[in-house]
Every structure is written in structure tokens, then in C-alpha cells.
Enzyme design. Structure first.
Site, PDB file in Angstrom:
ATOM      1  N   HIS A  67      80.523  19.046  58.775  1.00 15.32           N
ATOM      2  CA  HIS A  67      81.339  18.791  57.451  1.00 15.32           C
ATOM      3  C   HIS A  67      82.663  18.885  57.183  1.00 15.32           C
ATOM      4  O   HIS A  67      82.763  20.529  56.974  1.00 15.32           O
ATOM      5  CB  HIS A  67      80.708  19.938  56.804  1.00 15.32           C
ATOM      6  CG  HIS A  67      78.711  19.651  56.206  1.00 15.32           C
ATOM      7  ND1 HIS A  67      78.414  18.877  55.279  1.00 15.32           N
ATOM      8  CD2 HIS A  67      77.680  19.686  56.825  1.00 15.32           C
ATOM      9  CE1 HIS A  67      77.748  18.695  54.893  1.00 15.32           C
ATOM     10  NE2 HIS A  67      76.548  19.128  55.990  1.00 15.32           N
ATOM     11  N   CYS A  94      76.660  14.651  58.830  1.00 16.68           N
ATOM     12  CA  CYS A  94      75.689  15.247  58.921  1.00 16.68           C
ATOM     13  C   CYS A  94      74.748  14.251  58.216  1.00 16.68           C
ATOM     14  O   CYS A  94      74.354  14.037  59.329  1.00 16.68           O
ATOM     15  CB  CYS A  94      75.781  16.513  57.619  1.00 16.68           C
ATOM     16  SG  CYS A  94      74.716  17.598  58.435  1.00 16.68           S
ATOM     17  N   GLU A  99      84.247  18.158  54.718  1.00 10.08           N
ATOM     18  CA  GLU A  99      84.900  18.158  53.720  1.00 10.08           C
ATOM     19  C   GLU A  99      84.683  19.421  53.461  1.00 10.08           C
ATOM     20  O   GLU A  99      85.747  20.034  52.313  1.00 10.08           O
ATOM     21  CB  GLU A  99      83.542  17.411  53.059  1.00 10.08           C
ATOM     22  CG  GLU A  99      82.357  18.089  52.153  1.00 10.08           C
ATOM     23  CD  GLU A  99      81.437  18.352  53.858  1.00 10.08           C
ATOM     24  OE1 GLU A  99      80.475  18.667  53.352  1.00 10.08           O
ATOM     25  OE2 GLU A  99      81.480  17.609  54.516  1.00 10.08           O
TER      26      GLU A  99
END
Length: 257
Positions: free
Chosen positions: A215, A111, A217
Site C-alpha cells: 500500500h 493491493c 499510499e
């Protein structure tokens, strides 16, 4: 030996007491750990040269998400819809990015981290997609769970990202209002959203420099392509030089305060 991977901390305030702290989202830590790496949180110190002792031991760098980057870093005036910025954080993370590029350390940008990497390499950004990119999808979805996927990411054939994921597309979350405009020096667009907004970049001449606008993660447990990105990153961090190279002194990025 498991590779040590640096993750910059961001300034914040502890809930309740409002005491100033440094930290970052646990999701980054767990994604690196699950992929076989050892996450190392890097505090924002006053004297950035003091980081040399720590950086000498790191095998890679994860540039995380966060707030907007100051437009002066890429030669523009602030747009009326620019969000909050932090000059000290920009200087800190740009210094780390330049260090990793200089030392040929693997980099994974996420990001803001993708945007910062592009700026570090001389590229520019859309400061606000809704007002500057005609026909854009809804890319800012802060009102939804961070793990909710909302649009497809179309991977460019022949890219490092295509080889890593083994996919032509995947579904991703989306929590951003800025994006890469002009790619920096040596930067290749690796994926786009259906509206054409850049969703991934890479530097193919480097051992591993890959960045995603989403994102991963938050969704790697449900989206195999994202899990493979973390695995490839940690694996690249584990491939140390056969003959250790001397660490060079930290150099501040051009335009740093």
C-alpha cells in the site's frame, strides 16, 4: 492543467448510523493530490453505462485495495480461506479496468487493484498465501499500523518499476492474504518479496500500467520509491494525446453478471 484520476468507491456503512455509503480511504486521495493530480471518486452506480459521461473526462485510473475477488472471475472454485467478496464491486472495477486498457489510459493498481488488473488480463491468484504458498512470509499484517514496513520488495532489473524508482529494492508494508499466481496476458513481474511472492506487475507494452501489492499510499512520505511511483503515474496521466481519440462505449468484462 492537472490530470483527473479516477478512484473507484467501495460500498460501506457510516459509523454510528450504519447508513450505506460509498467511499474509499483518504490516503489514496492525498497521495494523488500530493503527486500533482486531481482525484475523482467514482461511485458504484446501478447502470455502469451511465459512467461514460464521467470517464470521458478522466486521464487515468487508480485501482485501490479492498476485499477478495470472486474466484470464478479467474476460473477457480472458492478456497475454504477465501475472504468476503462482492460480485457487484468485481463487475464495476473490472469494467473500469477494461475501459482504461481499451482507451490506453494510465493505470496504477494497489493491493486488490493489482490482483484485479491481473485477473482482467486473464491471470490467476493465490486465494490464500498461508495455505497455498509454501514458505511464505507473513503477508497479512492487519494487526499492525498500515504505515509499518515489514519486508523488502526486490525489484527486477530492466523493468519500468526499476526505471521509475531508481532502486533495486525498498521496504514495504503488507496487508494482504492473496497474490498473483499466473500472470495475465502481457503482464510482466516487476518485483517479488524475499519469499518469491509477486509484489509488483506491469504491462511494458502500455504507456503506464503498473501495480504494487503493498500500500504505497500509506508510506510514500517515508519511502521515496513509493513517492516516485505516484509521481510517474500522475505525470503519465498528464501526457494527453496530441489528437483526442473518440471514446468507445463501455464494454463489460467477459463473465460479468
Amino acid at each position: 492543467m492537472r490530470p483527473l484520476i479516477g478512484i473507484p468507491c467501495h460500498p460501506a456503512y457510516r459509523h454510528g448510523s450504519q447508513r450505506p455509503i460509498y467511499g474509499n480511504n483518504r490516503a489514496y486521495v492525498h497521495a494523488i493530490e500530493d503527486a500533482g493530480g486531481v482525484p475523482v471518486l467514482i461511485p458504484l452506480v446501478h447502470d455502469l453505462s451511465a459512467l461514460e459521461a464521467l470517464l470521458a473526462h478522466l486521464d487515468g485510473l487508480l485501482l485501490p485495495g479492498g476485499q477478495d475477488i470472486q474466484p470464478r472471475r479467474y476460473g477457480e472454485e472458492p478456497h475454504p480461506r477465501l475472504g468476503d467478496t462482492d460480485p457487484s464491486l468485481d463487475e464495476f472495477e473490472l469494467t473500469l479496468a477494461h475501459w482504461a486498457l481499451q482507451e490506453e489510459k494510465p493505470i496504477l493498481g494497489i493491493c486488490r487493484g493489482m490482483q484485479l488488473l491481473n485477473v482482467a488480463l486473464g491471470g490467476t491468484l493465490y486465494q490464500d498465501l498461508e495455505s497455498q504458498y509454501a514458505g511464505s512470509l507473513r503477508h497479512m499484517n492487519q494487526d499492525r499500523p498500515r504505515s509499518q514496513v515489514v519486508h523488502r520488495v526486490l525489484i527486477e532489473p530492466g523493468t519500468c518499476l526499476a526505471a521509475i524508482t531508481g532502486e533495486r529494492e525498498f521496504w514495504a508494508n503488507s496487508i494482504h492474504h492473496q497474490a498473483v499466481k499466473e500472470p495475465g496476458k502481457g503482464v510482466q513481474v516487476a518485483a517479488r518479496a524475499e519469499d518469491g511472492v509477486v509484489e509488483a506487475i506491469e504491462v511494458p507494452t502500455r504507456r503506464f500500467v503498473v501495480a504494487l501489492q503493498c500500500h504505497p499510499e500509506e508510506i510514500y512520505r517515508q519511502v521515496p520509491a513509493c513517492a516516485r511511483v505516484f509521481s510517474a503515474f500522475v505525470q503519465a496521466c498528464g501526457l494527453r494525446e496530441a489528437v483526442p481519440q473518440p471514446q468507445r462505449a463501455l464494454s463489460l468484462p467477459v463473465g460479468a453478471a
